[in-house]
Design a protein around this motif. Sequence first.
Motif, short mmCIF file in Angstrom:
data_model
loop_
_atom_site.label_atom_id
_atom_site.label_comp_id
_atom_site.label_asym_id
_atom_site.label_seq_id
_atom_site.Cartn_x
_atom_site.Cartn_y
_atom_site.Cartn_z
N PHE A 285 -2.10 13.60 -15.42
CA PHE A 285 -3.11 12.60 -15.67
C PHE A 285 -4.37 13.04 -14.57
CE2 PHE A 285 0.64 9.74 -16.46
CZ PHE A 285 0.27 9.68 -17.85
N SER A 286 -5.46 12.38 -15.06
CA SER A 286 -6.71 12.69 -13.97
C SER A 286 -6.44 11.58 -12.70
CB SER A 286 -8.04 12.23 -14.63
OG SER A 286 -7.81 10.88 -14.94
N ILE A 287 -7.26 12.02 -11.81
CA ILE A 287 -6.98 11.29 -10.52
C ILE A 287 -7.49 9.84 -10.78
CG2 ILE A 287 -8.02 11.13 -8.21
CD1 ILE A 287 -6.08 13.54 -8.68
N ASP A 288 -8.59 9.61 -11.50
CA ASP A 288 -8.80 8.31 -11.94
C ASP A 288 -7.67 7.58 -12.42
OD1 ASP A 288 -11.26 8.68 -10.91
OD2 ASP A 288 -12.31 9.09 -12.92
N GLU A 289 -6.97 8.12 -13.49
CA GLU A 289 -5.66 7.51 -14.29
C GLU A 289 -4.78 7.25 -13.17
OE1 GLU A 289 -6.08 9.18 -18.69
OE2 GLU A 289 -5.50 10.60 -17.12
N ILE A 290 -4.52 8.20 -12.24
CA ILE A 290 -3.57 7.97 -11.28
C ILE A 290 -3.88 6.78 -10.38
CG2 ILE A 290 -2.39 9.03 -9.44
CD1 ILE A 290 -2.08 11.48 -10.97
N ALA A 291 -4.89 6.75 -9.99
CA ALA A 291 -5.41 5.59 -8.99
C ALA A 291 -5.20 4.28 -9.83
CB ALA A 291 -7.13 5.71 -8.55
N GLU A 292 -5.57 4.18 -11.17
CA GLU A 292 -5.53 2.78 -11.90
C GLU A 292 -3.81 2.79 -12.03
OE1 GLU A 292 -6.70 0.64 -15.99
OE2 GLU A 292 -7.42 2.76 -15.58
N TYR A 293 -3.17 3.67 -12.26
CA TYR A 293 -1.74 3.42 -12.55
C TYR A 293 -1.00 3.00 -11.22
CZ TYR A 293 -2.28 5.88 -17.06
OH TYR A 293 -2.81 6.12 -18.36
N SER A 294 -1.64 3.41 -10.13
CA SER A 294 -1.03 2.83 -8.89
C SER A 294 -1.51 1.78 -8.24
CB SER A 294 -1.35 4.28 -8.11
OG SER A 294 -0.75 5.26 -8.38
N THR B 87 0.95 -1.26 0.04
CA THR B 87 -0.06 0.10 -0.02
C THR B 87 0.91 1.15 0.10
OG1 THR B 87 -1.92 -1.21 1.24
CG2 THR B 87 -1.57 1.50 1.28
N ASP B 88 1.79 1.27 0.76
CA ASP B 88 2.91 2.67 1.01
C ASP B 88 3.57 2.70 -0.57
OD1 ASP B 88 3.91 4.48 2.77
OD2 ASP B 88 5.77 3.56 2.05
N HIS B 89 3.87 1.50 -1.12
CA HIS B 89 4.82 1.64 -2.37
C HIS B 89 3.75 2.26 -3.31
CE1 HIS B 89 7.99 0.82 -5.12
NE2 HIS B 89 7.04 0.32 -6.03
N ARG B 90 2.48 1.76 -3.48
CA ARG B 90 1.55 2.26 -4.41
C ARG B 90 1.22 3.69 -4.02
NH1 ARG B 90 -2.51 -2.85 -4.21
NH2 ARG B 90 -1.94 -3.96 -6.12
N LEU B 91 1.06 4.02 -2.99
CA LEU B 91 0.69 5.77 -2.55
C LEU B 91 1.79 6.50 -2.90
CD1 LEU B 91 -1.37 5.05 0.51
CD2 LEU B 91 -2.04 5.80 -1.75
N THR B 92 3.09 5.65 -2.73
CA THR B 92 4.30 6.75 -3.11
C THR B 92 4.53 6.89 -4.68
OG1 THR B 92 5.44 5.81 -1.10
CG2 THR B 92 6.99 6.87 -2.97
N ARG B 93 3.88 5.93 -5.29
CA ARG B 93 4.19 6.14 -6.79
C ARG B 93 3.15 7.04 -7.24
NH1 ARG B 93 8.00 3.32 -5.55
NH2 ARG B 93 8.52 5.59 -5.24
N ALA B 94 1.80 7.02 -6.38
CA ALA B 94 0.61 7.96 -6.84
C ALA B 94 1.05 9.36 -6.62
CB ALA B 94 -0.48 7.47 -6.22
N ALA B 95 1.83 9.69 -5.46
CA ALA B 95 2.35 10.90 -5.12
C ALA B 95 3.16 11.48 -6.16
CB ALA B 95 3.03 10.90 -3.56
N GLU B 96 4.02 10.68 -6.60
CA GLU B 96 5.11 11.17 -7.66
C GLU B 96 4.36 11.57 -8.76
OE1 GLU B 96 7.37 7.64 -8.04
OE2 GLU B 96 8.57 8.15 -6.13
N LEU B 97 3.56 10.51 -9.43
CA LEU B 97 2.71 10.91 -10.55
C LEU B 97 1.77 12.16 -10.38
CD1 LEU B 97 1.40 7.42 -11.50
CD2 LEU B 97 2.98 8.61 -12.70
N LEU C 261 -12.31 5.90 -5.47
CA LEU C 261 -12.80 6.43 -4.12
C LEU C 261 -12.14 5.78 -2.99
CD1 LEU C 261 -14.64 8.12 -2.02
CD2 LEU C 261 -16.10 6.09 -2.33
N VAL C 262 -11.56 4.29 -3.23
CA VAL C 262 -10.84 3.74 -2.25
C VAL C 262 -9.31 4.22 -2.13
CG1 VAL C 262 -9.78 1.44 -1.98
CG2 VAL C 262 -12.23 1.60 -2.28
N PHE C 263 -8.83 4.67 -3.43
CA PHE C 263 -7.51 5.40 -3.58
C PHE C 263 -7.45 6.74 -3.04
CE2 PHE C 263 -5.57 8.71 -6.05
CZ PHE C 263 -4.25 8.30 -5.79
N SER C 264 -8.31 7.51 -3.04
CA SER C 264 -8.56 8.87 -2.28
C SER C 264 -8.49 8.64 -0.96
CB SER C 264 -9.89 9.60 -2.70
OG SER C 264 -9.78 9.92 -4.38
#
Length: 287
Positions: A236-245, A220-230, A251-254
């Motif tokens: 990218f839209s928030i939806d796209e960043i959620a998927e890429y992460s 989870t931490d790795h995914r969210l760290t990558r999301a923060a970088e993106l 909603l779960v991602f946010s």
Amino acid sequence: METAFFKTYFFNNQTDLKILFAGKAVCESLHSFGPAVRPNYIIHIVTKGKGRYQLDNDSYEVTVGQGFIIPPDTRTFYQADKEDPWSYYWIGFEGDLAGFYLDALGCSGHHPVFQTENMERIIEIIEESFLWDQESLFAELMLSARLYEFLALCKQTSENPVAKDQPRNPHIREAIAYIRSYYATPMTIQNLAEALCLNRSYLSSIFKQEMGVTLQQYLTDHRLTRAAELLGLNNFSIDEIAEYSGYRDTLVFSKAFKRKYAITPTAYRKTEYARQEQLKENAAHRI
């Protein structure tokens, strides 16, 4: 600023390991690149001077005779020294086995900075790569051979890497490498254990014991760290960043992102853009 030469390649036959580009540069005082996230691997070899390389939250001083690795999908920043700015060569590559080779050679995110004892041959390899055209199969094979030799030389010179300690247990190192490669997929801890041919309970136990966090927490931490970088480096839209992460539900991602950073993804993006502008302004004032 920098004075640079750069050449790209567009070969499509190599899938295990493929050269993408190569170049060299002489940098002026405090010239910097980033923060940025790159989609492929890049290795820089410093031939003169020194500078600073930052990988996520770790910072390294890199001097002449050393190299540093830029992994894909990871936020990096590097800057020439004010008094003794560096010059360097670089080579960019990708491939199905690129990450495996670098991990096996000990040249990875755990050891992003290394000594170079074969500087002359490394420079020759990159200079030779500038001479080949981009059309013939012969050129593609010759460039591939040089890329393999280049990586082999990095291994020979990385016996004393400048880096933080990596996990002692090889199963944990494999688990971390797997997470870093497949975090954007619908991965579960069970999937991970099966991929490594290990019992899930056993893997979870040794991981928590050595790393101090559970496998799920690490993922989870790795995914969210990558999301923060993106969020900080593209539109990218928030939806796209959620998927890429690795999240299929925005909603779960946010909610997960806010638990980690105490701020929404949208607000984080605004704050990060402002921070980057301030960094650029500060660097300009130092020149």
